[in-house]
Scaffold this active site. Structure first.
Site, PDB file in Angstrom:
ATOM      1  N   GLU A 152      16.631  30.446 -42.794  1.00 33.98           N
ATOM      2  CA  GLU A 152      17.314  29.270 -43.382  1.00 33.98           C
ATOM      3  C   GLU A 152      17.044  27.930 -42.570  1.00 33.98           C
ATOM      4  OE1 GLU A 152      21.517  27.689 -44.712  1.00 33.98           O
ATOM      5  OE2 GLU A 152      20.936  29.752 -44.636  1.00 33.98           O
TER       6      GLU A 152
ATOM      7  N   ASP B 284      23.054  45.608 -35.572  1.00 41.91           N
ATOM      8  CA  ASP B 284      23.565  46.139 -37.032  1.00 41.91           C
ATOM      9  C   ASP B 284      23.879  44.983 -37.664  1.00 41.91           C
ATOM     10  OD1 ASP B 284      24.241  47.157 -39.221  1.00 41.91           O
ATOM     11  OD2 ASP B 284      24.746  49.029 -38.658  1.00 41.91           O
TER      12      ASP B 284
ATOM     13  N   HIS C 211      19.702  19.317 -44.116  1.00 39.19           N
ATOM     14  CA  HIS C 211      19.319  20.535 -44.633  1.00 39.19           C
ATOM     15  C   HIS C 211      18.070  20.167 -45.223  1.00 39.19           C
ATOM     16  CE1 HIS C 211      19.429  24.965 -45.632  1.00 39.19           C
ATOM     17  NE2 HIS C 211      19.001  24.272 -47.076  1.00 39.19           N
TER      18      HIS C 211
END
Length: 428
Positions: free
Chosen positions: A83, A277, A376
């Site tokens: 991202e 994990d 963004h």
């Protein structure tokens, strides 16, 4: 130990130059990060030993977050994420904490729990009492399964027993509470649960069914706090707006879901980069965000201090480890752990929480000022330009044109490229 995580102009360096600066700052050997190159990282043979039915490997960008000071230690933080804006945003907000001491953390003991479910019990409350009375015997039996863990100071610390009514029947559920030291702990606690299950069934007078850890790791908590500088954030009004924006996530579960996703953008990126994990961490974090009233809420809290600076706090289960699993098998994970400089699971968890809080603060600040899309989209535009076929020397010009036109779309990027490449055009 990292000399400093404040590397000015890091984003303007070439990839080779970034690696050189990173290994120098972290005190690593010059070629320690070579495995981050796609042709030097996880091989197909290695992958074939990690999971079944292997047909290939997936590359994920690994960026380096700078500016972090965690418990007085400068750290460079590898983040694996696809991202845009995540690494830059976390680095930027970490910079705003440095003159106030950076991120301060604390943690509980690394306690994980396994559950042994007992069914078909005639007297559930009586069974509970019998199991608690046999605690010493069950703890000794469980510890015998992992003498190495016990030798390192870990092992079973206690048991608890719950009686849980359901529409089917009343279940008796025994919890093994295990100090797993620097491991994530799933294999250790699962093995112990399997080993004691027959004796648990005998004592309870029933039949054991599930014997597995819980990812609700609410006994393994890491806490972080930081002071974000008022003026660097943008002034008094920005701080006020950030506090109100964050409070919205506290009181509204619809907002909390997206607010918490921003926290996990940072957390998951470091967990993945270090071979831990991600699903276990995410399950534990989101379950922890459900309050005593059963309502999903914000994982973090923001408030003002006496000087008007923004204080952020975050408290979450963080079941990560440095022993076993992909952390010890994946060459890129090993390099990332070395770069980060964590020597214990507690240190790793502390850095992960610091990144989560920094990323959260960055998102709240963006939302409370120019909106999330401005920063963004400028980074997203680079991906669009590249996917449209822009060469390295064309990317900046294509991005500039798309942002100016407020048209960050593949078809517009292709149109811009066509115009630039005409005989009368050129890179503008």
């Amino acid at each position: 130990m990292t000399s400093t995580s404040r590397i000015s102009g890091f984003r303007n360096l070439s990839i080779d130059e970034r690696r050189e600066r990173a290994v120098a700052a972290a005190g690593l050997e010059p070629h320690r990060l070579d495995v981050l190159s796609p042709d030097r990282g996880l091989s197909l043979d290695q992958a074939d030993h990690m999971v079944e039915n292997v047909i290939g490997v997936l590359g994920v960008p690994v960026g380096l977050a700078t500016n972090f000071v965690v418990d007085g230690r400068d750290v460079l933080v590898p983040m694996a994420t696809e991202e845009p804006s995540v690494v830059a945003a976390a680095s930027n907000l970490a910079r705003m904490t440095r003159e106030h001491g950076g991120f301060v953390t604390s943690s509980t003991a690394p306690l994980m729990q396994a559950q042994v479910q007992v069914v078909d019990v005639v007297d559930p409350e009586g069974a509970r009492m019998r199991l608690l009375a046999a605690a010493s015997e069950l703890i000794e039996l469980a510890n015998a399964q992992d003498p190495a863990l016990v030798a390192f100071g870990g092992g079973v610390r206690d048991i608890s027993v719950r009686v849980i009514p359901s529409s089917r029947q009343t279940y008796v559920v025994l919890h093994l509470i295990v100090d797993v030291r620097d491991a994530m702990g799933a294999n250790a606690v699962n093995t112990m649960a399997e080993a004691i299950a027959p004796r648990v069934a005998e004592i309870a007078g029933g039949r054991t069914l599930l014997r597995i850890l819980t990812n609700k790791a609410d006994l393994r908590i890491t806490r972080v706090s930081a002071v974000f500088d008022r003026e660097l954030l943008g002034g008094v009004e920005v701080v006020e707006n950030m506090v109100d924006a964050a409070e919205f996530a506290v009181v509204d579960p619809y907002r909390a879901a997206t607010h918490n996703k921003g926290i996990m953008n940072g957390i998951t990126a470091v967990v993945l980069a270090t071979g831990n994990d991600t699903r276990a961490v995410e399950a534990g974090a989101h379950s922890h965000a459900i309050g005593l009233d059963g309502r999903y809420t914000s994982m973090s809290r923001f408030e003002k201090d006496a000087d008007g600076h923004l204080v952020g706090t975050l408290e979450l289960p963080m079941p990560v480890g440095l022993v076993g699993g992909a952390t010890k098998v994946h060459p890129v994970a090993q390099a990332n752990v070395a770069l980060l400089g964590a020597t214990t699971a507690d240190e790793l968890a502390a850095v992960i929480l610091a990144v989560g809080l920094a990323q959260n603060a960055a998102a709240v600040r963006a939302l409370a000022t120019e909106g999330i899309q401005r920063g963004h989209m400028s980074l997203h535009a680079r991906n669009v330009a590249v996917s449209a076929g822009a060469a390295k020397e064309e990317v900046d010009a294509v991005v500039s044109r798309m942002i100016e036109a407020k048209a960050v779309r593949a078809e517009y990027a292709e149109q811009v490229l066509a115009e630039m490449r005409t005989p009368s055009g050129g890179v503008r």
